[in-house]
Design an enzyme around this catalytic site. Structure first.
Site, PDB file in Angstrom:
ATOM      1  N   ASP A  69       0.854  -1.313  -0.007  1.00  0.00           N
ATOM      2  CA  ASP A  69      -0.045  -0.011  -0.069  1.00  0.00           C
ATOM      3  C   ASP A  69       0.744   1.283  -0.103  1.00  0.00           C
ATOM      4  OD1 ASP A  69       0.660  -0.559   2.733  1.00  0.00           O
ATOM      5  OD2 ASP A  69      -0.857   0.696   3.576  1.00  0.00           O
ATOM      6  N   GLU A 134       0.217  -0.887   5.869  1.00  0.00           N
ATOM      7  CA  GLU A 134       1.206  -0.461   6.719  1.00  0.00           C
ATOM      8  C   GLU A 134       1.047   1.142   6.844  1.00  0.00           C
ATOM      9  OE1 GLU A 134       5.156   1.427   7.976  1.00  0.00           O
ATOM     10  OE2 GLU A 134       3.819   1.644   6.182  1.00  0.00           O
TER      11      GLU A 134
END
Length: 376
Positions: A69, A134
């Site tokens: 991400d 994250e």
């Protein structure tokens, strides 16, 4: 190697994986790893996609950890090149996630392929722990995968997190630890009233200001050889109706500790409570514990990393615990040695994020060198 790592980085950047979206990045990685002998396990928790991939069944276990991400691009029109179209320009590769951390993911893949091709019967196991959570709330990502692995007693010996650790040259800084993080959200209760009649009200700003001043001036610890002193910072304060003639009825504030191994989260909470209780006001705090400090001071992983960087770049590396938190904080408590090594971090989360193309090839060689030193 250089062409392959560049092509993979471009493919990953072109997938618009704004947290918690993965946008097929992990599928791309799985398709690359499966022919190398990796068993692929997808772990989906709510809106988060995670991947645990492993080659081998025995120990020691070397794990590459990272995230697919990325943070939002911000206004696309402010970028020199489209943020989700990988673009080469004057030796740099532009795109959201180029440095944080799709370049690292590509380098991990290429390094693993090179190592496994040369050492098909390598010792121990190689693993990948990859998440799409994250950059977000970190609730359903690495921490959930670790819980799953711990429940079946599946341990890592060494873990390399591909966060962008370098500052001016590739490999010049390796993170061998991180400070802990503790956040407090405080609400101070007062009594709303007219500014001309303060005796009929309780101003939460006036009530709490001396306490905040004392917290800001408190010496929490002196740090140590590996960590700077613990830091206390107020990040938000909100109070009032917006009118100039109304004493507010409450105040909300947010503060954060970045703390060393010299104190614990419980000790900080106790000290904050002691200070606040000295002052006569009604308050409530919601605490959010974001992770303990961790340190990999020495050992085979640090030694292999320093040696590989020296071999590829010719330079000595600095070990550092500075900066924010990473998913390493969820992995270190399992007993694994953890370090972070990745590209230069000067443009991460910024408009025109980019990475040096030659650095990507060097990073892949460094990663391969670490595998060589630990598992060949």
């Amino acid at each position: 190697m250089s062409c392959e790592v560049l092509a993979l980085t471009e493919e990953l950047i072109n997938r618009q994986s704004v947290t918690p979206e993965d946008a097929g990045c992990q599928q791309l990685m799985a398709e690359y790893l499966a022919p190398l002998g990796f068993d692929i396990e997808s772990m989906v928790f709510d809106d988060t996609t995670n991947m645990w991939a492993r080659k081998g069944t025995g120990g020691p276990v070397f794990c590459f950890a990272g995230h697919t991400d990325v943070v939002p691009s911000g206004p696309a029109e402010k970028w020199t090149f489209p943020p989700f179209t990988a673009t080469q320009h004057e030796g740099q590769l532009y795109g959201r996630g180029a440095a944080d951390m799709k370049g690292s993911l590509a380098a991990m893949l290429v390094a693993t392929k090179a190592f496994v091709t040369k050492h098909p019967e390598h010792s121990g196991s190689i693993a990948f722990l990859i998440t799409s959570d994250e950059e977000g709330p970190f609730i359903n990502g690495t921490t959930r995968v670790i819980d799953t692995l711990e429940a079946r007693n599946e341990k890592m010996t060494w873990c390399l997190v591909g966060e962008p650790s370098s500052t001016t040259l590739i490999g010049d800084v390796v993170k061998n630890g991180r400070r802990g993080s503790l956040t407090g959200d405080i609400t101070v209760k007062g009594v709303q009233g007219h500014v001309a009649y303060p005796h009929l009200a309780k101003n939460p700003i006036h009530l709490s200001a001396p306490a905040f001043a004392e917290l800001a001036q408190t010496h929490w610890d002196s740090g140590n050889a590996s960590f700077p002193p613990t830091s206390f910072q107020v990040s938000n304060i909100n109070s009032g109706t917006g009118a100039g003639n109304v004493i507010p009825g409450d105040l909300s504030a947010c503060f954060n500790f970045r703390f060393s191994t010299e104190v614990t989260d419980k000790q900080l909470i106790e000290r904050v409570t002691t200070i606040l209780d000295k002052y006569d006001f009604d308050y409530h705090i919601d605490w959010t514990f974001n992770g303990q400090p961790f340190l990999t001071d020495s050992g085979k992983l640090v030694e292999a990393t320093q040696s590989a960087i020296k071999d590829v770049t010719g330079r000595e590396t600095e070990l550092s615990t500075a900066g924010g938190t990473s998913d390493g904080r969820f992995i270190a408590p399992t007993g694994a040695q953890v370090i972070e090594l990745g590209p230069i971090n000067a443009t991460i989360h910024k408009i025109d994020e980019n990475v040096n193309i030659n650095d990507l090839a060097q990073l892949a060689k460094i990663y391969e060198g670490i595998l060589q030193r630990l598992l060949a």
